[in-house]
Design a protein around this motif. Structure first.
Motif, PDB file in Angstrom:
ATOM      1  N   LEU A   1     -48.872  55.202 -13.738  1.00  0.00           N
ATOM      2  CA  LEU A   1     -50.182  55.513 -12.849  1.00  0.00           C
ATOM      3  C   LEU A   1     -51.363  55.516 -13.910  1.00  0.00           C
ATOM      4  N   VAL A   2     -51.390  56.386 -14.961  1.00  0.00           N
ATOM      5  CA  VAL A   2     -52.498  56.377 -15.813  1.00  0.00           C
ATOM      6  C   VAL A   2     -52.878  55.423 -16.317  1.00  0.00           C
ATOM      7  N   GLU A   3     -51.792  54.368 -16.755  1.00  0.00           N
ATOM      8  CA  GLU A   3     -52.066  52.974 -17.651  1.00  0.00           C
ATOM      9  C   GLU A   3     -52.842  52.269 -16.637  1.00  0.00           C
ATOM     10  N   PHE A   4     -52.227  52.118 -15.282  1.00  0.00           N
ATOM     11  CA  PHE A   4     -52.789  51.074 -14.184  1.00  0.00           C
ATOM     12  C   PHE A   4     -54.324  51.550 -13.961  1.00  0.00           C
ATOM     13  N   GLU A   5     -54.566  52.743 -13.736  1.00  0.00           N
ATOM     14  CA  GLU A   5     -55.794  53.350 -13.520  1.00  0.00           C
ATOM     15  C   GLU A   5     -56.724  52.756 -14.768  1.00  0.00           C
ATOM     16  N   TYR A   6     -56.592  53.099 -15.787  1.00  0.00           N
ATOM     17  CA  TYR A   6     -57.442  52.852 -17.155  1.00  0.00           C
ATOM     18  C   TYR A   6     -57.748  51.368 -17.259  1.00  0.00           C
ATOM     19  N   MET A   7     -56.589  50.588 -17.059  1.00  0.00           N
ATOM     20  CA  MET A   7     -56.743  49.107 -17.354  1.00  0.00           C
ATOM     21  C   MET A   7     -57.557  48.183 -16.409  1.00  0.00           C
ATOM     22  N   LEU A   8     -57.144  48.744 -15.095  1.00  0.00           N
ATOM     23  CA  LEU A   8     -58.059  48.001 -13.733  1.00  0.00           C
ATOM     24  C   LEU A   8     -59.279  48.374 -13.716  1.00  0.00           C
ATOM     25  N   LYS A   9     -59.436  49.792 -14.118  1.00  0.00           N
ATOM     26  CA  LYS A   9     -60.804  50.105 -14.126  1.00  0.00           C
ATOM     27  C   LYS A   9     -61.837  49.465 -15.328  1.00  0.00           C
ATOM     28  N   LYS A  10     -61.214  49.497 -16.452  1.00  0.00           N
ATOM     29  CA  LYS A  10     -61.629  49.053 -17.603  1.00  0.00           C
ATOM     30  C   LYS A  10     -62.368  47.452 -17.395  1.00  0.00           C
ATOM     31  N   VAL A  11     -61.532  46.731 -16.942  1.00  0.00           N
ATOM     32  CA  VAL A  11     -61.683  45.493 -16.860  1.00  0.00           C
ATOM     33  C   VAL A  11     -62.553  45.110 -15.618  1.00  0.00           C
ATOM     34  N   ASN A  12     -62.739  46.080 -14.568  1.00  0.00           N
ATOM     35  CA  ASN A  12     -63.387  45.582 -13.363  1.00  0.00           C
ATOM     36  C   ASN A  12     -62.649  44.689 -12.675  1.00  0.00           C
ATOM     37  N   ALA A  13     -61.287  44.846 -12.276  1.00  0.00           N
ATOM     38  CA  ALA A  13     -60.519  43.795 -11.697  1.00  0.00           C
ATOM     39  C   ALA A  13     -60.764  43.839 -10.073  1.00  0.00           C
TER      40      ALA A  13
ATOM     41  N   CYS B   1     -55.027  54.369  -4.974  1.00  0.00           N
ATOM     42  CA  CYS B   1     -56.187  54.093  -4.051  1.00  0.00           C
ATOM     43  C   CYS B   1     -55.534  54.208  -2.737  1.00  0.00           C
ATOM     44  N   PRO B   2     -55.609  55.754  -2.039  1.00  0.00           N
ATOM     45  CA  PRO B   2     -55.196  56.049  -1.053  1.00  0.00           C
ATOM     46  C   PRO B   2     -56.087  55.439   0.323  1.00  0.00           C
ATOM     47  N   GLU B   3     -57.018  54.907  -0.002  1.00  0.00           N
ATOM     48  CA  GLU B   3     -57.872  54.159   0.975  1.00  0.00           C
ATOM     49  C   GLU B   3     -57.067  52.786   1.610  1.00  0.00           C
ATOM     50  N   LEU B   4     -56.314  52.572   0.589  1.00  0.00           N
ATOM     51  CA  LEU B   4     -55.336  51.025   0.828  1.00  0.00           C
ATOM     52  C   LEU B   4     -54.747  50.975   2.241  1.00  0.00           C
ATOM     53  N   GLU B   5     -54.316  51.980   2.608  1.00  0.00           N
ATOM     54  CA  GLU B   5     -53.358  51.953   3.736  1.00  0.00           C
ATOM     55  C   GLU B   5     -54.401  52.027   5.159  1.00  0.00           C
TER      56      GLU B   5
ATOM     57  N   GLY C   1     -58.066  42.725   2.289  1.00  0.00           N
ATOM     58  CA  GLY C   1     -59.230  42.028   1.636  1.00  0.00           C
ATOM     59  C   GLY C   1     -60.500  42.696   1.488  1.00  0.00           C
ATOM     60  N   GLU C   2     -60.463  44.190   2.053  1.00  0.00           N
ATOM     61  CA  GLU C   2     -61.678  44.822   2.258  1.00  0.00           C
ATOM     62  C   GLU C   2     -61.517  46.202   1.589  1.00  0.00           C
ATOM     63  N   LEU C   3     -60.700  46.453   0.614  1.00  0.00           N
ATOM     64  CA  LEU C   3     -60.380  47.790  -0.012  1.00  0.00           C
ATOM     65  C   LEU C   3     -61.919  48.313  -0.700  1.00  0.00           C
ATOM     66  N   LYS C   4     -61.963  49.429  -0.525  1.00  0.00           N
ATOM     67  CA  LYS C   4     -63.202  50.288  -1.051  1.00  0.00           C
ATOM     68  C   LYS C   4     -62.708  51.576  -1.480  1.00  0.00           C
ATOM     69  N   SER C   5     -62.190  51.330  -2.817  1.00  0.00           N
ATOM     70  CA  SER C   5     -61.493  52.402  -3.520  1.00  0.00           C
ATOM     71  C   SER C   5     -62.349  53.273  -4.340  1.00  0.00           C
ATOM     72  N   LYS C   6     -62.143  54.540  -4.367  1.00  0.00           N
ATOM     73  CA  LYS C   6     -63.095  55.605  -4.916  1.00  0.00           C
ATOM     74  C   LYS C   6     -62.677  55.425  -6.633  1.00  0.00           C
ATOM     75  N   ALA C   7     -61.472  55.367  -6.745  1.00  0.00           N
ATOM     76  CA  ALA C   7     -61.006  55.245  -8.071  1.00  0.00           C
ATOM     77  C   ALA C   7     -61.121  53.991  -8.837  1.00  0.00           C
ATOM     78  N   LEU C   8     -61.102  52.883  -7.875  1.00  0.00           N
ATOM     79  CA  LEU C   8     -61.183  51.463  -8.586  1.00  0.00           C
ATOM     80  C   LEU C   8     -62.239  50.849  -7.469  1.00  0.00           C
TER      81      LEU C   8
ATOM     82  N   ARG D   1     -60.776  44.665  -4.664  1.00  0.00           N
ATOM     83  CA  ARG D   1     -60.778  44.375  -3.281  1.00  0.00           C
ATOM     84  C   ARG D   1     -59.576  43.926  -2.551  1.00  0.00           C
ATOM     85  N   HIS D   2     -58.632  43.260  -3.620  1.00  0.00           N
ATOM     86  CA  HIS D   2     -57.393  42.377  -2.994  1.00  0.00           C
ATOM     87  C   HIS D   2     -56.461  42.762  -3.924  1.00  0.00           C
TER      88      HIS D   2
END
Length: 267
Positions: free
Chosen positions: A155-167, A189-193, A198-205, A209-210
Motif C-alpha cells: 500500500l505505502v509503495e503504491f500510494e507514494y509512486m502514484l502520487k509522485k508521478v501524478n498518474a 481510494c475508498p471513493e472508488l466504490e 472514469g470519474e474517480l476523485k480521490s483525496k489520496a490520489l 481518474r481511471h
C-alpha cells in the motif's frame, strides 16, 4: 561552442574528452548543477539539465531515428506481419507482429476514449505479460508516459509512486500471488466504490481518474469491480479504424517511461 563558456570547463573536458559537446548542448547557457562539495557539477550532470536525455559522440555509425511504435508498426504492416513477435509461454500466448499491431491500435482507440492527452502518466502494475506489451506500445503511440510498477508492491509503495508521478490511469490485476489488489485500492481510494467509472476523485490520489482491472489468471471466475474499467473493454477494437489524424506528434526526445529503482544504481 557557447556551451563551453564557463569556469571549470577545461577540467570537465579532460574528464569527458570523448564526448562532443556541440552536438549535445541545446540551450545557449545551460545551468551547471552544484555538487555536494559546492563545486560545479561534472559535464554529464550538465547534460541532464538540457532538454535531451542522452549524450552523443562523433561516430561514423548512424543511429536509427525511429520511435519504438514505429518499429512495431513497420513490421506489422510489412512482410514480417506473420512472423513471431512475442512469446509468453506462461500465458500460452504467441503474437505475430500483425497481431501486436492490431491489439495496439485497439488499445490506442480505447485510451483516446478516456480523454488522456500526450504527456499524461499511466501506471502499469503488471507482471511481464502480453497485456503489458500492448499497453506500453499503445502509450508510446499516444505520447503517454508509462510508469512501470512492481505488482508485488504494498500500500505505502503504491500510494507514494502514484502520487509522485501524478498518474491519471492505473492498470492493475485484481489480485497478484497472495496480494489482493482491489482491497489495497479500496483502502487507498475508498471513493472508488462510490464513483462512476472514469470519474474517480480521490483525496489520496487527486490526479487518478481511471482504474483498469485485469482479472488474475489464477481466478477462475471473471469479476467486475465498482468504479473500475474491465481490461476486456480496452482490448476490443472500435467499429471504425484508427484515424492517424487523432494521434499527436511524438518527438524522438519526448519522455516515454518512468522507472523507480531501489536506489542501488544511483538513479
Amino acid at each position: 561552442a557557447r556551451c563551453l563558456q564557463r569556469s571549470g570547463v577545461k577540467r570537465q573536458q579532460s574528464l569527458h574528452r570523448q564526448i562532443s559537446i556541440s552536438s549535445v548542448c541545446r540551450q545557449q547557457q545551460p545551468t551547471v548543477l552544484a555538487s555536494s562539495n559546492g563545486e560545479e557539477g561534472d559535464l554529464m550532470r550538465t547534460y541532464t539539465n538540457t532538454k535531451i536525455s542522452y549524450a552523443t559522440t562523433v561516430s561514423d555509425f548512424h543511429l536509427v531515428a525511429d520511435r519504438i511504435h514505429d518499429l512495431v508498426e513497420r513490421e506489422a504492416k510489412g512482410e514480417n506481419a506473420k512472423k513471431l513477435a512475442f512469446a509468453f509461454p506462461h500465458q500460452q500466448v504467441n503474437l505475430t507482429f500483425g497481431e501486436v499491431g492490431q491489439r495496439v491500435d485497439a488499445m490506442v482507440q480505447n485510451l483516446l476514449g478516456l480523454g488522456l492527452q500526450k504527456g499524461d502518466r499511466i501506471a502499469l502494475a503488471l507482471p511481464n505479460n502480453h497485456e503489458l506489451v500492448t499497453i506500453f506500445l499503445a502509450a508510446s503511440k499516444l505520447g503517454l508516459v508509462a510508469v512501470l510498477m512492481n505488482p508485488a508492491y504494498q500500500l505505502v509503495e503504491f500510494e507514494y509512486m502514484l502520487k509522485k508521478v501524478n498518474a491519471r490511469a492505473l492498470f492493475i490485476y485484481d489480485s497478484f500471488k497472495i496480494l489482493n489488489h482491489m482491497n489495497l485500492m479500496n483502502k487507498l481510494c475508498p471513493e472508488l466504490e462510490h464513483s462512476p467509472v472514469g470519474e474517480l476523485k480521490s483525496k489520496a490520489l487527486p490526479d487518478l481518474r481511471h482504474v483498469i482491472v485485469l482479472n488474475s489468471p489464477l481466478t477462475p471466475e471473471r469479476k467486475t469491480y465498482k468504479g473500475t474499467w474491465q481490461y476486456t473493454e480496452f482490448s476490443k477494437p472500435k467499429s471504425q479504424s484508427l484515424n492517424p489524424a487523432d494521434l499527436p506528434y511524438i518527438d524522438l526526445e519526448d519522455p516515454g517511461l518512468i522507472l523507480f529503482t531501489s536506489g542501488t544504481t544511483g538513479i
